[in-house]
Design an enzyme around this catalytic site. Structure first.
Site, PDB file in Angstrom:
ATOM      1  N   GLY A  11      -8.075   3.334  10.928  1.00 22.03           N
ATOM      2  CA  GLY A  11      -8.637   2.030  10.637  1.00 22.03           C
ATOM      3  C   GLY A  11      -8.692   1.671   9.168  1.00 22.03           C
ATOM      4  O   GLY A  11      -9.303   0.654   8.802  1.00 22.03           O
ATOM      5  N   THR A  12      -8.041   2.451   8.304  1.00 22.68           N
ATOM      6  CA  THR A  12      -8.102   2.132   6.883  1.00 22.68           C
ATOM      7  C   THR A  12      -7.425   0.797   6.567  1.00 22.68           C
ATOM      8  O   THR A  12      -7.927   0.015   5.751  1.00 22.68           O
ATOM      9  CB  THR A  12      -7.454   3.246   6.042  1.00 22.68           C
ATOM     10  OG1 THR A  12      -6.161   3.563   6.588  1.00 22.68           O
ATOM     11  CG2 THR A  12      -8.309   4.500   6.033  1.00 22.68           C
ATOM     12  N   GLY A  13      -6.290   0.523   7.208  1.00 26.64           N
ATOM     13  CA  GLY A  13      -5.595  -0.736   6.952  1.00 26.64           C
ATOM     14  C   GLY A  13      -6.386  -1.938   7.420  1.00 26.64           C
ATOM     15  O   GLY A  13      -6.479  -2.957   6.704  1.00 26.64           O
ATOM     16  N   CYS A  14      -6.947  -1.843   8.620  1.00 28.93           N
ATOM     17  CA  CYS A  14      -7.786  -2.925   9.146  1.00 28.93           C
ATOM     18  C   CYS A  14      -8.985  -3.165   8.228  1.00 28.93           C
ATOM     19  O   CYS A  14      -9.333  -4.309   7.903  1.00 28.93           O
ATOM     20  CB  CYS A  14      -8.287  -2.579  10.545  1.00 28.93           C
ATOM     21  SG  CYS A  14      -7.009  -2.160  11.747  1.00 28.93           S
ATOM     22  N   THR A  38      -8.940   8.913   8.811  1.00 31.28           N
ATOM     23  CA  THR A  38      -8.433   7.713   8.148  1.00 31.28           C
ATOM     24  C   THR A  38      -8.062   6.617   9.142  1.00 31.28           C
ATOM     25  O   THR A  38      -7.364   5.665   8.779  1.00 31.28           O
ATOM     26  CB  THR A  38      -7.198   8.062   7.301  1.00 31.28           C
ATOM     27  OG1 THR A  38      -6.204   8.668   8.154  1.00 31.28           O
ATOM     28  CG2 THR A  38      -7.557   9.019   6.173  1.00 31.28           C
ATOM     29  N   LYS A  74       0.839  -1.200   0.000  1.00 29.95           N
ATOM     30  CA  LYS A  74       0.000   0.000   0.000  1.00 29.95           C
ATOM     31  C   LYS A  74       0.878   1.256   0.000  1.00 29.95           C
ATOM     32  O   LYS A  74       1.746   1.407   0.850  1.00 29.95           O
ATOM     33  CB  LYS A  74      -0.914  -0.010   1.223  1.00 29.95           C
ATOM     34  CG  LYS A  74      -1.814  -1.240   1.283  1.00 29.95           C
ATOM     35  CD  LYS A  74      -2.636  -1.303   2.560  1.00 29.95           C
ATOM     36  CE  LYS A  74      -1.783  -1.498   3.794  1.00 29.95           C
ATOM     37  NZ  LYS A  74      -2.576  -1.737   5.013  1.00 29.95           N
TER      38      LYS A  74
END
Length: 255
Positions: free
Chosen positions: A205-208, A203, A171
């Protein structure tokens, strides 16, 4: 309701990331979520104040409970904490598709993975993964490379694949600029996705959310590239739907 996803990760008391974001994502996409919680955190949109690890034996008991009754189609991991937790999880993992989000640092900067656990993550968990989803700081920790450009991202993919996962979604959100690029690498080649950056501080929690969305779509029978594309679209919509809460990195709007 289609797709049973077991999420093995830490709890975010603020509800923006971790288990809470995972549950919202899986359910919003029509899947069924079960959880094995690895740690409790006290945190806000401004950062993490405290972390309480869950004993490895209890993490293992949660995994066994999910597998023994309702059953699981895909497993997703997030915050794991330390080597003992990773070893215990690996001892319980069945032969199912595994999405590993190698969570190391919270959005506010707090460490979520003990440094001594990095080697265990690399040698025991990642080789079992169908997909890993590192951001650039995580990829730097996994490879020892500095990744500060698109060309450096592409150069890092081979090192990441050599860790043993079947596929890598690298990412690129930490690179500067208005264009966001993510790279999906498999044994068949590299696929790139581009999207315009959304100017927002919301933003958390975007990865989770991205990794859980991919896991849900895989559990529903999608091919990997379609799942990645669908999950990226879902995260973008969730960012645009953010409720504007908190004084720091605010949560997404999971719908």
């Amino acid at each position: 309701m289609a797709g049973r996803v077991l999420v093995i990760a830490g709890s975010d008391s603020g509800g923006g990331a971790g288990i809470q974001a995972d549950l919202k994502t899986v359910m919003a996409l029509g899947g069924y979520a079960q959880t094995a919680i690895t740690a409790l955190t006290a945190q806000t949109t401004l950062g993490v104040q405290a972390i309480m690890p869950v004993p490895p034996d209890f993490i293992r008991a949660q995994i066994r409970a999910a597998l023994d009754d309702i059953g699981v189609d895909v497993i997703k991991t997030g915050m794991l904490g330390d080597a003992a937790a990773i070893n215990g999880i690996c001892d319980e993992l069945p032969d199912l598709p595994l999405v590993v989000d190698p969570v190391m640092i919270a959005k506010g900067g707090a460490s979520l993975l003990a440094q001594a656990a990095l080697q265990t993550l690399k040698t025991r968990l990642i080789p079992r993964a169908a997909l890993i989803t590192p951001n650039l700081p995580e990829a730097e920790a996994l490879t020892g490379r500095i990744i500060a450009s698109e060309s450096a991202m592409r150069a890092a993919l081979d090192d990441l694949l050599r860790l043993g996962a079947q596929a890598v979604l690298l990412k690129g959100g930490h690179l500067p600029g208005d264009d966001l690029m993510d790279l999906l690498a498999t044994g068949q080649g590299v696929q790139a996705w581009h999207s315009p950056r959304v100017a927002t501080r919301h933003t958390h929690g975007t990865g989770c959310t991205l990794a859980s969305a991919i896991a849900t779509m895989l559990a529903q029978g999608m091919a990997l590239d379609d799942a990645v594309m669908g999950a990226r679209d879902y995260v973008r919509l969730a960012i645009l739907a953010a409720p504007g809460l908190g004084r720091g990195h605010g949560p997404l709007g999971h719908r």
